[in-house]
Design a protein around this motif. Structure first.
Motif, PDB file in Angstrom:
ATOM      1  N   SER A  10     -12.344 -26.863  13.933  1.00 39.36           N
ATOM      2  CA  SER A  10     -13.124 -28.081  14.170  1.00 39.36           C
ATOM      3  C   SER A  10     -14.056 -28.351  12.999  1.00 39.36           C
ATOM      4  O   SER A  10     -14.264 -29.504  12.620  1.00 39.36           O
ATOM      5  CB  SER A  10     -13.905 -27.971  15.472  1.00 39.36           C
ATOM      6  OG  SER A  10     -14.867 -26.954  15.357  1.00 39.36           O
ATOM      7  N   GLU A  11     -14.600 -27.291  12.387  1.00 38.26           N
ATOM      8  CA  GLU A  11     -15.438 -27.488  11.194  1.00 38.26           C
ATOM      9  C   GLU A  11     -14.608 -28.127  10.087  1.00 38.26           C
ATOM     10  O   GLU A  11     -15.069 -28.998   9.358  1.00 38.26           O
ATOM     11  CB  GLU A  11     -15.995 -26.154  10.700  1.00 38.26           C
ATOM     12  CG  GLU A  11     -16.874 -25.432  11.700  1.00 38.26           C
ATOM     13  CD  GLU A  11     -18.333 -25.862  11.632  1.00 38.26           C
ATOM     14  OE1 GLU A  11     -18.656 -26.727  10.808  1.00 38.26           O
ATOM     15  OE2 GLU A  11     -19.130 -25.317  12.414  1.00 38.26           O
ATOM     16  N   ALA A  12     -13.343 -27.672   9.984  1.00 36.60           N
ATOM     17  CA  ALA A  12     -12.478 -28.249   8.959  1.00 36.60           C
ATOM     18  C   ALA A  12     -12.223 -29.712   9.257  1.00 36.60           C
ATOM     19  O   ALA A  12     -12.241 -30.556   8.362  1.00 36.60           O
ATOM     20  CB  ALA A  12     -11.167 -27.472   8.895  1.00 36.60           C
ATOM     21  N   SER A  13     -12.014 -30.030  10.537  1.00 36.75           N
ATOM     22  CA  SER A  13     -11.695 -31.420  10.849  1.00 36.75           C
ATOM     23  C   SER A  13     -12.918 -32.320  10.695  1.00 36.75           C
ATOM     24  O   SER A  13     -12.794 -33.499  10.418  1.00 36.75           O
ATOM     25  CB  SER A  13     -11.104 -31.531  12.256  1.00 36.75           C
ATOM     26  OG  SER A  13     -12.119 -31.407  13.210  1.00 36.75           O
ATOM     27  N   TRP A  14     -14.135 -31.758  10.873  1.00 38.92           N
ATOM     28  CA  TRP A  14     -15.338 -32.563  10.626  1.00 38.92           C
ATOM     29  C   TRP A  14     -15.712 -32.584   9.154  1.00 38.92           C
ATOM     30  O   TRP A  14     -16.661 -33.240   8.776  1.00 38.92           O
ATOM     31  CB  TRP A  14     -16.545 -31.986  11.354  1.00 38.92           C
ATOM     32  CG  TRP A  14     -16.453 -31.965  12.832  1.00 38.92           C
ATOM     33  CD1 TRP A  14     -15.831 -32.886  13.623  1.00 38.92           C
ATOM     34  CD2 TRP A  14     -17.009 -30.991  13.697  1.00 38.92           C
ATOM     35  NE1 TRP A  14     -15.962 -32.532  14.934  1.00 38.92           N
ATOM     36  CE2 TRP A  14     -16.686 -31.365  15.017  1.00 38.92           C
ATOM     37  CE3 TRP A  14     -17.751 -29.834  13.494  1.00 38.92           C
ATOM     38  CZ2 TRP A  14     -17.079 -30.638  16.122  1.00 38.92           C
ATOM     39  CZ3 TRP A  14     -18.141 -29.108  14.590  1.00 38.92           C
ATOM     40  CH2 TRP A  14     -17.802 -29.502  15.895  1.00 38.92           C
ATOM     41  N   ALA A  15     -15.041 -31.787   8.336  1.00 39.70           N
ATOM     42  CA  ALA A  15     -15.334 -31.653   6.916  1.00 39.70           C
ATOM     43  C   ALA A  15     -16.617 -30.875   6.663  1.00 39.70           C
ATOM     44  O   ALA A  15     -17.062 -30.745   5.537  1.00 39.70           O
ATOM     45  CB  ALA A  15     -15.418 -33.005   6.228  1.00 39.70           C
ATOM     46  N   SER A  16     -17.239 -30.338   7.728  1.00 42.63           N
ATOM     47  CA  SER A  16     -18.479 -29.593   7.504  1.00 42.63           C
ATOM     48  C   SER A  16     -18.187 -28.197   6.952  1.00 42.63           C
ATOM     49  O   SER A  16     -19.073 -27.548   6.406  1.00 42.63           O
ATOM     50  CB  SER A  16     -19.270 -29.485   8.804  1.00 42.63           C
ATOM     51  OG  SER A  16     -18.428 -29.031   9.839  1.00 42.63           O
ATOM     52  N   ASP A  40      -9.759 -15.709   2.950  1.00 40.22           N
ATOM     53  CA  ASP A  40     -10.445 -15.263   1.745  1.00 40.22           C
ATOM     54  C   ASP A  40      -9.905 -15.973   0.504  1.00 40.22           C
ATOM     55  O   ASP A  40     -10.636 -16.268  -0.433  1.00 40.22           O
ATOM     56  CB  ASP A  40     -10.256 -13.748   1.617  1.00 40.22           C
ATOM     57  CG  ASP A  40     -11.017 -13.206   0.426  1.00 40.22           C
ATOM     58  OD1 ASP A  40     -12.228 -13.453   0.363  1.00 40.22           O
ATOM     59  OD2 ASP A  40     -10.390 -12.553  -0.429  1.00 40.22           O
ATOM     60  N   ARG A  41      -8.627 -16.259   0.484  1.00 37.22           N
ATOM     61  CA  ARG A  41      -7.987 -16.841  -0.681  1.00 37.22           C
ATOM     62  C   ARG A  41      -7.671 -18.326  -0.520  1.00 37.22           C
ATOM     63  O   ARG A  41      -7.194 -18.973  -1.442  1.00 37.22           O
ATOM     64  CB  ARG A  41      -6.647 -16.107  -0.924  1.00 37.22           C
ATOM     65  CG  ARG A  41      -6.773 -14.914  -1.825  1.00 37.22           C
ATOM     66  CD  ARG A  41      -6.831 -15.354  -3.267  1.00 37.22           C
ATOM     67  NE  ARG A  41      -7.247 -14.315  -4.162  1.00 37.22           N
ATOM     68  CZ  ARG A  41      -6.429 -13.603  -4.913  1.00 37.22           C
ATOM     69  NH1 ARG A  41      -5.132 -13.799  -4.837  1.00 37.22           N
ATOM     70  NH2 ARG A  41      -6.902 -12.704  -5.752  1.00 37.22           N
ATOM     71  N   LYS A  42      -7.899 -18.817   0.687  1.00 32.69           N
ATOM     72  CA  LYS A  42      -7.380 -20.142   1.011  1.00 32.69           C
ATOM     73  C   LYS A  42      -8.074 -21.228   0.181  1.00 32.69           C
ATOM     74  O   LYS A  42      -9.278 -21.162  -0.056  1.00 32.69           O
ATOM     75  CB  LYS A  42      -7.629 -20.409   2.497  1.00 32.69           C
ATOM     76  CG  LYS A  42      -6.866 -21.589   3.014  1.00 32.69           C
ATOM     77  CD  LYS A  42      -7.277 -21.909   4.439  1.00 32.69           C
ATOM     78  CE  LYS A  42      -6.525 -23.146   4.870  1.00 32.69           C
ATOM     79  NZ  LYS A  42      -7.079 -23.768   6.049  1.00 32.69           N
ATOM     80  N   ASP A  43      -7.295 -22.220  -0.267  1.00 38.27           N
ATOM     81  CA  ASP A  43      -7.879 -23.400  -0.884  1.00 38.27           C
ATOM     82  C   ASP A  43      -8.353 -24.331   0.213  1.00 38.27           C
ATOM     83  O   ASP A  43      -7.571 -24.748   1.062  1.00 38.27           O
ATOM     84  CB  ASP A  43      -6.834 -24.126  -1.742  1.00 38.27           C
ATOM     85  CG  ASP A  43      -6.599 -23.397  -3.050  1.00 38.27           C
ATOM     86  OD1 ASP A  43      -7.449 -22.556  -3.403  1.00 38.27           O
ATOM     87  OD2 ASP A  43      -5.575 -23.663  -3.692  1.00 38.27           O
ATOM     88  N   ILE A  44      -9.673 -24.610   0.196  1.00 40.79           N
ATOM     89  CA  ILE A  44     -10.217 -25.471   1.252  1.00 40.79           C
ATOM     90  C   ILE A  44      -9.996 -26.919   0.821  1.00 40.79           C
ATOM     91  O   ILE A  44     -10.692 -27.422  -0.066  1.00 40.79           O
ATOM     92  CB  ILE A  44     -11.715 -25.195   1.473  1.00 40.79           C
ATOM     93  CG1 ILE A  44     -11.938 -23.715   1.730  1.00 40.79           C
ATOM     94  CG2 ILE A  44     -12.240 -26.043   2.619  1.00 40.79           C
ATOM     95  CD1 ILE A  44     -11.265 -23.184   2.957  1.00 40.79           C
ATOM     96  N   THR A  45      -9.039 -27.568   1.438  1.00 37.88           N
ATOM     97  CA  THR A  45      -8.729 -28.946   1.040  1.00 37.88           C
ATOM     98  C   THR A  45      -9.115 -29.931   2.128  1.00 37.88           C
ATOM     99  O   THR A  45      -8.884 -31.114   1.999  1.00 37.88           O
ATOM    100  CB  THR A  45      -7.226 -29.093   0.761  1.00 37.88           C
ATOM    101  OG1 THR A  45      -6.520 -28.572   1.882  1.00 37.88           O
ATOM    102  CG2 THR A  45      -6.828 -28.350  -0.484  1.00 37.88           C
ATOM    103  N   SER A  46      -9.679 -29.407   3.222  1.00 38.53           N
ATOM    104  CA  SER A  46     -10.034 -30.309   4.325  1.00 38.53           C
ATOM    105  C   SER A  46     -11.251 -31.151   3.922  1.00 38.53           C
ATOM    106  O   SER A  46     -12.060 -30.710   3.141  1.00 38.53           O
ATOM    107  CB  SER A  46     -10.356 -29.511   5.569  1.00 38.53           C
ATOM    108  OG  SER A  46     -11.468 -28.697   5.327  1.00 38.53           O
TER     109      SER A  46
END
Lengths: 865, 302
Positions: free
Chosen positions: B121-127, B296-302
């Motif tokens: 949900s944080e990803a979907s809110w972009a927070s 840990d390695r993920k590219d945060i693109t949200s």
């Protein structure tokens, strides 16, 4: 949903993950299901000549089941009383699927077989079986070892009895499995819990059993019974006493007579819910066979004649396992003892009580000196009982043929039987610890008859729970018959109580009941009166005696040690926890800080970010941002600006190249990022909280003290007025945008990174924002702002970095970039000036003023915009 | 709207510019990664969410509905499973029945919601990107989120039986637990058994929690994470019904979900509960391990 939308949705990562997982699980299920499908079995039905009735030929109806591979050991499968070979199909198939040749047949007098029923007579039924053994021995599909055909005999009830009788008279039988069968018919039909003389006629069950074979249209004639059997039964049943002929018939039909001749390893499975052939019958068989050094395995399974729906599968599986052991040559003299505890556990699937299977090292017998026993004291005054004329009303414990109903009869009547004046009770104190009964308890009673010369009574052992409900385990009572009594003269006897398996919980009481009537048995027709008392032993302890209870501590049958699962679980946890920790820490050790760059807010060196599929969002980009600059990152949509900024704040790991902020390398979570404030690709807030709460929680999450936050400044920059206390989900796009910029400026970071900050702002707000950013840079802080709007960058920034298609196209001050292509001359009358210049030999052209950066920009990115 | 009015809405007061003009050059912040996203803060973020409140509301209402249903419809008929039949015999049995009715689905959904929604949900809110850019170290973010989601799950698992016990006690009296296999336990023994039940179920739901959490860090869509976890649990339960899959189905993540009914035996049989706990630890560790490694390695693109 259109197809395209569907395809788009399927491409979404979450759906794909779940779909893949479901597919894997289902595929695994199918693969396992297919790999365990049953092997093929072929069958052949034929009539085989049996023992003739006098001169009349008799044909036996048989079916031969052949397994996939032959030669194989053979099993001669006999039916239960009243059925025929078709009842054996499931069992025969199971054996055949496990690789046995099976010959199933209808016994004489049943189904399509000819002849009359002689009730397991050695001259007829047993001789038939021998003929069938000879037939099996002649088959080439039957395996031979050392010249001898490998043949086993199996069956349940009547078939089990026949198998034992056959094994006792035909040495070609190499293994036996007898399910729910008898040892001595006179014990089974006329049980007596004291002494060994024939006791009380089990009229309901025996009537039911013979009724099966009379057939519907011939219930008053003899149906297919041999006349001598029929006459003996009818004479005995009418009086409730076995006639001499009946005694002789029962004797010759009892395995007890041939048990010493059985040399084949034998498995005896007996049902715990069986008032026709109780556990004592199997116990007598087991003792008789074991006495001559033949291996015997005893299994007490759930179900039995009272509960035919239960336990069949257990019996077949036990037989298959047993034959596997015997023909595999690994049958030891001492066999483990398996028994079922009905209602021993709560079923995880249904929440009902269900049975559990327990195992002990060896068969201990139902009673006797070798058993572990516990003495439980019961007490009660002598009680006077009446036996009504005609035997009614009668107590009801079990009703043959009603199967599951009689099995659960106590559920309807969960109180001690209450026909008044007919039952005596002797109670124990509450048990201080639970008592695992497995076998036959005994109690000594003193009985006085005040009327007749013989006494008929029924003894039971109940489990009385603290809430007053009582259960008679397995619904079995033990009838007892004393003869030769004199009125008024007491006799003290040891009563063998029913054989049961029951875990009596602590806090419960044991109750010995003694009744004068039972619905299922023949009771005296005249009115009687008895006095029943506990035998006063040891002397002086009037009104109390000990019940000797056999106990067994079996262990639940289940695979492996449970503790190993827990250890494996903990081990895996430690291993994975340590491994993941090590990998994460190890990944961190690559980059070093650069002391030369300590004063440089942002330094990007040969930055490359390549996505899956080889697409380079950022390709070899290098630039620096110095203190006090407002740097504009300029480029059309898709130029790689946002990717570069995401790398800058540690959200994306670059493919190669480095990013330093104040000399510290940027990796995800690098502490130096605390000196940056970021606003990237739109605002991100918790929609259910107000703007003010969002800022407060955001700051609280940084873990930094509130006095560094400068909330007032940030809120002023957001300029939301009273709306700041409304929930964010009610905000317009512009309001969220301003709140997002304010959030980035919380704590007044040394580097402010803003991605497209003016999106959604109206012109006055843009002007405001421009002024804020310039003021901000004047304090010595640094601003990096990206935009695709030229005018915006030109008016706000001191420096500009131009990107296009992931590549850096130009970098420098706005003046340098804009002024790098010649100089401009401004004149009031361009047309006249051009003429003058032309006259002087200088070529000129007219260009519109103040469009310098846009020209440069369009030049730089080429003609494709 | 005139430009003058617009600028009033924009409302950046002159004072801000003056204040900015008067600022010193920045000083390095007092940043300590060990203080970022403290549990108190994460609790405040989650507790105020409607989904948290609705989930707990459901858990509060459910026992009341069941109790009223029993009150109106009378006790279960004699064909019903005995655990159902005993439900109205008192607070303890009512609590046990409520657990029996909820553990297969309701608690699974609640746990999947708390753990599956937390990062997605944080990803979907972009927070999420703003938390990570603060920076909250990634494994710390997961740890804190897991701790808070886990606490909410445990709270849900405690609230349901305790509240059901109270409701059952008020409706049907306070008699100690009765077992389907006969007999009843004292109040002390009943409490101990209920406690073991709660602890064991928490252990079993750890699998669901870890799976939902893995999906939560893998996708940017809360529905996908929660729904995916629930769906896998449902599929595992269906496969577990197919006895032909013996002995493989003993390793299905939901196989031991109901092993806690062994607390109603006397003495308590721990075998299957120990197996279930071991299995839960293995599954949980694998899912969480993958979650931490990925994030840990993920590219945060949200």
């Amino acid at each position: 949903m259109t197809l395209a939308a569907l395809r788009e949705r399927l491409r979404s990562r979450s759906i794909r993950l779940v779909l893949v997982a479901v597919l894997v699980l289902v595929a695994a299920g199918i693969a396992i299901g297919v790999s365990t499908s049953s092997p093929s079995v072929s069958t052949r039905s034929q009539f085989i000549p049996g023992t003739p009735e006098g001169t009349t030929k008799v044909q036996l109806d048989t079916t031969l089941y052949l397994p996939e591979t032959t030669p194989a050991p053979a099993v001669l499968l006999s039916q239960g009383f009243g059925g025929d070979k078709s009842d054996l199909a499931t069992e025969a198939r199971t054996f055949a699927e496990h690789g046995y040749v099976v010959l199933a047949y209808s016994a004489r007098g049943f189904g399509a077989s000819g002849g009359l029923i002689h009730f397991a007579s050695p001259n007829y039924e047993v001789r038939d079986a021998k003929l069938l053994v000879s037939y099996l021995a002649s088959l080439k599909q039957v395996k031979r070892t050392g010249g001898a055909p490998q043949i086993a005999a199996a069956g349940a009830s009547y078939g089990g009895g026949l198998s034992l009788l056959l094994a006792g008279s035909d040495p070609r039988i190499k293994a036996v499995s007898a399910d729910i069968t008898w040892n001595d018919l006179s014990h089974a039909f006329f049980p007596n819990a004291v002494g060994s003389a024939p006791g009380v006629f089990k009229k309901l069950w025996v009537g039911q059993l013979f009724g099966n074979a009379f057939g519907p249209e011939a219930s008053v004639t003899c149906g297919r019974f041999a006349p001598d059997v029929c006459a003996a039964y009818q004479a005995s049943a009418s009086t409730g006493e076995p006639t001499a002929a009946m005694r002789a018939l029962m004797k010759q039909a009892s395995p007890a007579t041939v048990i010493d001749k059985i040399k084949a390893p034998t498995q005896l499975t007996q049902g715990e819910q069986d008032s026709l052939f109780p556990l004592g019958e199997a116990d007598a068989n087991a003792r008789g066979i074991a006495a001559h050094g033949t291996p015997v395995s005893v299994v007490w399974r759930p179900g039995g004649h009272d509960s035919p729906a239960l336990g069949g599968t257990e019996a077949i599986n036990a037989a298959v396992t047993w034959f596997g052991k015997v023909f595999g040559g690994q049958v030891a003299l001492k066999q483990p003892f398996t028994f079922a505890e009905a209602d021993g556990v709560v079923s995880a699937a249904t929440g009902d009580a269900s049975q559990q299977t327990l195992q002990a090292a060896g068969y201990p017998g139902i009673a006797g000196t070798k058993r572990d026993t516990r003495e439980v004291a019961v007490s009660g005054r002598p009680q006077r009982l009446g036996s009504p004329a005609g035997g009614a009303p009668a107590a009801i414990t079990s009703i043959p043929g009603l199967g599951g109903i009689s099995n659960r009869f106590d559920q309807a009547l969960m109180v001690l039987p209450s026909v008044s004046g007919q039952t005596a009770f002797f109670q124990s104190a509450r048990l201080s610890k639970s008592l695992a009964i497995a076998g036959q308890s005994t109690v000594r009673l003193t009985i006085t008859s005040s009327t007749g010369r013989d006494v008929t009574l029924f003894a039971g052992l109940h489990d009385l729970s603290p809430d007053g409900t009582s259960e008679l385990p397995s619904q079995i009572i033990a009838p007892l018959k004393l003869t030769g009594m004199r009125p008024g003269v007491p006799r003290t006897v040891t009563v063998r109580l029913p054989s049961i398996v029951r875990n009596v919980l602590s806090g419960h009481r044991l109750v010995v009941s003694v009744s004068t009537t039972d619905f299922a048995y023949q009771v005296p027709q005249d009115a009687r009166s008895y006095t029943v008392a506990l035998a006063s032993e040891p002397a002086g302890s009037a009104g109390s005696t000990q019940v000797t209870v056999p106990t067994t501590s079996g262990t639940a049958v289940s695979a492996g040690h449970p503790i190993a699962w827990l250890l494996v679980g903990l081990g895996v946890c430690l291993l994975i926890g340590g491994g993941v920790g090590f990998v994460i820490v190890h990944r961190r050790r690559v980059l070093r800080s650069d002391p030369d760059l300590v004063d440089v807010p942002v330094s990007i060196e040969s930055l490359v970010k390549e996505y899956a599929g080889g697409y380079r969002a950022v390709d070899s980009v290098s630039f620096r941002v110095e203190r006090g600059q407002v740097v504009g990152l300029l480029g059309p949509n898709g130029a790689g600006k946002t990717t570069a900024l995401r790398v800058l704040v540690g959200l994306i790991t670059p493919t190669s190249g480095t990013v330093h902020v104040f000399g510290e390398p940027v990796v995800p979570g690098a502490p130096v990022l605390a000196r940056l404030g970021a606003f990237i690709e739109g605002p991100g807030f918790l929609p259910h909280l107000s703007g003010r709460e969002n800022l407060r929680l955001f700051w609280a999450a940084t873990g930094r003290p509130d006095d560094e936050a400068e909330f007032a400044t940030a809120l002023d920059i957001a300029g939301l007025g009273p709306s700041v206390d409304r929930r964010v989900k009610t905000y317009s796009h512009g309001m969220k945008q301003r709140l997002g910029i304010a959030q980035a400026m919380l704590g007044l970071p040394e580097v402010l990174v803003l991605d497209e900050p003016t999106n959604g702002l109206d012109p006055p707000q843009i002007a405001e924002m421009r002024e804020v950013l310039q003021q901000y840079a004047l304090t010595g802080r640094t601003v990096v702002v990206s935009s695709h709007l030229l005018a915006e960058v030109e008016q706000t920034c001191t420096h500009v970095v131009v990107m296009h298609k992931g590549k850096l196209v130009a970098a420098g001050s706005v003046m340098e970039i804009a002024g790098s292509d010649g100089v401009q001359l401004s004149v009031p009358d361009p047309a006249a000036a051009a003429k003058v210049l032309a006259a002087a030999g200088i070529g000129s052209q007219l260009v519109p003023a103040r469009r310098a950066l846009e020209d440069v920009f369009l030049d730089l990115i080429g003609g494709d915009e | 709207m005139t430009e003058r009015e617009l600028s009033k809405v924009a409302a950046t007061r002159r004072g801000v510019h003056d204040r900015l003009a008067a600022l010193d050059p920045g000083r390095p912040p007092t940043y300590d990664p060990r203080k970022t996203l403290r549990l108190r803060v994460e609790f405040a973020r989650q507790i105020k969410r409607r989904r948290t409140q609705v989930a707990f509301g459901l858990l509060i209402v459910l026992p009341l509905i069941i109790a009223i249903a029993f009150q109106i419809g009378g006790a279960a008929d004699s064909n019903a499973p005995q655990l159902v039949g005993l439900a109205t015999s008192g607070g303890f049995n009512f609590a046990l029945f409520t657990e029996f009715a909820s553990v297969g689905f309701l608690l699974v959904v609640v746990v999947a919601l708390f753990c599956g929604d937390t990062v997605a949900s944080e990803a979907s809110w972009a927070s999420l990107r703003y938390l990570l850019a603060q920076p909250v170290p990634r494994s710390r973010l997961l740890r804190q989120k897991l701790a808070v989601a886990g606490t909410l799950c445990v709270a849900a698992n405690v609230v349901l039986p305790v509240w059901a016990f109270i409701v059952g006690g008020l409706f049907f009296g306070w008699s100690p637990a009765r077992s389907p296999i006969g007999g009843s336990f004292g109040s002390g023994a009943s409490t101990l058994r209920l406690l073991i039940v709660v602890v064991f179920i928490c252990g079993q739901l750890f699998i669901v929690a870890a799976l939902a959490f893995l999906l939560s860090v893998s996708v940017d869509n809360p529905l996908g994470a929660v729904g995916g976890a629930v769906m896998l649990v449902v599929v595992s339960s269906i496969l577990d019904q197919i006895t032909a899959l013996d002995p493989y189905r003993h390793y299905l993540p939901t196989h031991y979900n109901y092993a806690w009914v062994d607390t109603l035996s006397s003495p308590i049989r721990y075998d299957d509960m120990i197996r279930g706990t071991g299995l839960a630890l293995v599954y949980g560790a694998i899912f969480l391990g993958i979650a931490f490694l990925r994030f840990d390695r993920k590219d945060i693109t949200s």
